[in-house]
Enzyme design. Structure first.
Site, PDB file in Angstrom:
ATOM      1  N   GLY A   6      11.464   8.813 -13.216  1.00  0.00           N
ATOM      2  CA  GLY A   6      11.099   9.266 -11.814  1.00  0.00           C
ATOM      3  C   GLY A   6      11.787   9.209 -11.109  1.00  0.00           C
ATOM      4  O   GLY A   6      11.983   7.593 -10.463  1.00  0.00           O
TER       5      GLY A   6
ATOM      6  N   ALA B  23       7.203   0.871   0.261  1.00  0.00           N
ATOM      7  CA  ALA B  23       8.207   1.723  -0.271  1.00  0.00           C
ATOM      8  C   ALA B  23       7.613   3.088   0.059  1.00  0.00           C
ATOM      9  O   ALA B  23       6.835   3.380  -1.198  1.00  0.00           O
ATOM     10  CB  ALA B  23       9.280   1.790  -1.682  1.00  0.00           C
TER      11      ALA B  23
ATOM     12  N   LYS C  49      -7.431  -3.000  -8.607  1.00  0.00           N
ATOM     13  CA  LYS C  49      -6.351  -1.849  -8.007  1.00  0.00           C
ATOM     14  C   LYS C  49      -7.330  -0.846  -8.073  1.00  0.00           C
ATOM     15  O   LYS C  49      -7.301  -0.170  -6.766  1.00  0.00           O
ATOM     16  CB  LYS C  49      -4.892  -2.219  -9.427  1.00  0.00           C
ATOM     17  CG  LYS C  49      -4.328  -1.028  -8.091  1.00  0.00           C
ATOM     18  CD  LYS C  49      -3.723  -2.047  -7.213  1.00  0.00           C
ATOM     19  CE  LYS C  49      -2.701  -0.670  -5.957  1.00  0.00           C
ATOM     20  NZ  LYS C  49      -1.994  -0.128  -6.181  1.00  0.00           N
TER      21      LYS C  49
ATOM     22  N   ASN D  96      -8.165   1.257  -5.335  1.00  0.00           N
ATOM     23  CA  ASN D  96      -7.588   3.125  -5.369  1.00  0.00           C
ATOM     24  C   ASN D  96      -8.760   4.010  -4.968  1.00  0.00           C
ATOM     25  O   ASN D  96      -8.653   4.656  -4.166  1.00  0.00           O
ATOM     26  CB  ASN D  96      -7.395   2.835  -5.931  1.00  0.00           C
ATOM     27  CG  ASN D  96      -5.249   2.274  -6.007  1.00  0.00           C
ATOM     28  OD1 ASN D  96      -4.715   2.431  -6.563  1.00  0.00           O
ATOM     29  ND2 ASN D  96      -4.489   2.405  -5.105  1.00  0.00           N
TER      30      ASN D  96
ATOM     31  N   ASN E 113      -8.157   5.542  -1.463  1.00  0.00           N
ATOM     32  CA  ASN E 113      -7.947   7.037  -1.157  1.00  0.00           C
ATOM     33  C   ASN E 113      -7.592   8.052  -0.375  1.00  0.00           C
ATOM     34  O   ASN E 113      -7.107   9.002   0.218  1.00  0.00           O
ATOM     35  CB  ASN E 113      -6.895   7.104  -2.493  1.00  0.00           C
ATOM     36  CG  ASN E 113      -5.576   5.930  -2.629  1.00  0.00           C
ATOM     37  OD1 ASN E 113      -5.758   4.912  -2.171  1.00  0.00           O
ATOM     38  ND2 ASN E 113      -4.673   5.946  -3.250  1.00  0.00           N
TER      39      ASN E 113
ATOM     40  N   GLU F 263      -3.799  11.179  -8.053  1.00  0.00           N
ATOM     41  CA  GLU F 263      -3.549  10.514  -9.063  1.00  0.00           C
ATOM     42  C   GLU F 263      -5.377  10.584  -8.743  1.00  0.00           C
ATOM     43  O   GLU F 263      -5.916   9.797  -9.365  1.00  0.00           O
ATOM     44  CB  GLU F 263      -3.168   9.520  -9.296  1.00  0.00           C
ATOM     45  CG  GLU F 263      -1.424   9.703  -8.970  1.00  0.00           C
ATOM     46  CD  GLU F 263      -0.856   8.091  -9.454  1.00  0.00           C
ATOM     47  OE1 GLU F 263      -0.311   7.989  -9.917  1.00  0.00           O
ATOM     48  OE2 GLU F 263      -0.940   7.844  -7.779  1.00  0.00           O
TER      49      GLU F 263
HETATM   50  O1  KPL Z   1      -2.256   1.447  -3.221  1.00  0.00           O
HETATM   51  C1  KPL Z   1      -2.512   2.257  -2.226  1.00  0.00           C
HETATM   52  C2  KPL Z   1      -2.494   3.726  -2.184  1.00  0.00           C
HETATM   53  O2  KPL Z   1      -1.417   4.178  -1.079  1.00  0.00           O
HETATM   54  O3  KPL Z   1      -2.154   4.330  -3.515  1.00  0.00           O
HETATM   55  C3  KPL Z   1      -3.087   1.253  -1.496  1.00  0.00           C
HETATM   56  C4  KPL Z   1      -3.706   0.298  -1.961  1.00  0.00           C
HETATM   57  C5  KPL Z   1      -4.375   1.852  -0.761  1.00  0.00           C
HETATM   58  C6  KPL Z   1      -2.424   1.097   0.369  1.00  0.00           C
HETATM   59  O4  KPL Z   1      -1.645   2.333   0.812  1.00  0.00           O
END
Ligand code: KPL
Length: 301
Positions: free
Chosen positions: A13, A127, A183, A187, A191, A266
């Site tokens: 990747g 990043a 997490k 998300n 997101n 995702e």
């Molecule tokens: O993990 C993230 C993502 O953008 O996928 C967060 C925690 C929302 C940070 O942008």
């Protein structure tokens, strides 16, 4: 043995995370990068370090030497097929580290490669690739590593040493799945809203579309976590979502970036996972379902 004489690290990747890790590891260990199109192209790019200085990175063509470790850094929907495509070249005792967001893809891979040392990693390292193709290391975080298969337990120390060649902060977590659940909740609560409203993370706070749904999103995730043996208060999940949105206010979430770039999101491993897993437990997750449908529709527009 010098570090450079170690068996190469194969990174699958070449998105922002794959390139960041390749750039940070390559001064100390030989790195190969497997991209969607080929496993042997030379890749050149500029890496802008946290401190602001730029470095030209060149990852040379892959050799036939078997890798010493494999870092899977594709998007979650691509991880299993990308790993399967190269798995016949990976010796059975080589650690495989999965960096995917969301939930489901890691467990599917661990099941499929159950005899191999498979790990999950959860990272808060930031990043992105800017408009000029430069890889920007935008934020220092921590990368948590934990075993998903039985054989991975015996390779944990060695894998920690390998990942620390990046000079990033690497910590082990014996309950990595607990961290993946946390997490997932973040998300699922951030997101899809950033993708649908088309705004940076901080701007969802106070937005009516977010405010009308976030309590239900967290209630549904908490009910699923409870049913999965990971009890948590919906209110504490919501407080955590709001806190992360505040602390990453200027970030463009990975899902918003995917939608803007026309890439597959995702969503199926985030809110979509919540919906599917809830069904298995006889639970209903209508608001996560609504968000999954809305984002799925968005990427087809
Ligand atoms: O993990 C993230 C993502 O953008 O996928 C967060 C925690 C929302 C940070 O942008």
């Amino acid at each position: 043995m010098t570090e450079k004489e170690r068996a190469p690290i194969l990174i699958i990747g070449a998105g922002a995370m794959g390139r960041l890790w390749a750039g940070l590891l390559s001064p100390r260990v030989s790195v190969r990068l497997a991209t969607r199109s080929t496993t042997s192209a030379t890749l050149q790019y500029t890496l802008v370090h946290l401190e602001g200085h730029s470095e030209r990175i060149e990852i040379g063509p892959s050799s036939n030497a078997p890798p010493g470790s494999v870092l899977v850094m594709t998007k979650a929907p691509d991880a299993e097929s990308a790993l399967t495509a190269v798995s016949s070249h990976i010796p059975p005792d080589v650690p495989i580290i999965l960096f995917q967001n969301g939930m489901g893809s890691q467990q599917d891979i661990a099941k499929r490669f159950s005899q191999r040392p498979v790990f999950a990693a959860s990272t808060t390292e930031g990043a992105y690739i800017d408009d000029g193709g430069r890889v920007i290391h935008a934020g220092r975080g921590t990368t948590w590593l934990g075993p998903l298969t039985t054989t991975a337990h015996t390779r944990l120390d060695q894998t920690m040493i390998t990942l620390r060649l990046s000079e990033l902060d690497i910590q082990s977590d014996p309950d990595i799945e607990g961290r993946l659940w946390q997490k997932l909740a973040i998300n699922a609560g951030i997101n899809p809203f950033t993708a649908l409203i088309d705004c940076p993370n901080g701007e969802i706070l106070g937005h009516p579309y977010f405010e009308e749904r976030i309590a239900d999103v967290c209630r549904e995730v908490a009910a699923l976590m409870q049913a999965s043996g990971r009890p948590v208060e919906a209110q504490s999940l919501e407080a955590h979502v709001r806190d992360v949105a505040r602390r990453t206010a200027a970030n463009s979430s990975s899902m918003r970036q995917d939608v803007r770039a026309g890439r597959t999101t995702e969503i199926d491993m985030m809110n979509g996972f919540v919906v599917q897993a809830s069904v298995i437990h006889g639970l209903d997750a209508p608001v996560n379902c609504e968000l999954t449908d809305a984002v799925t529709h968005l990427k087809q527009d």
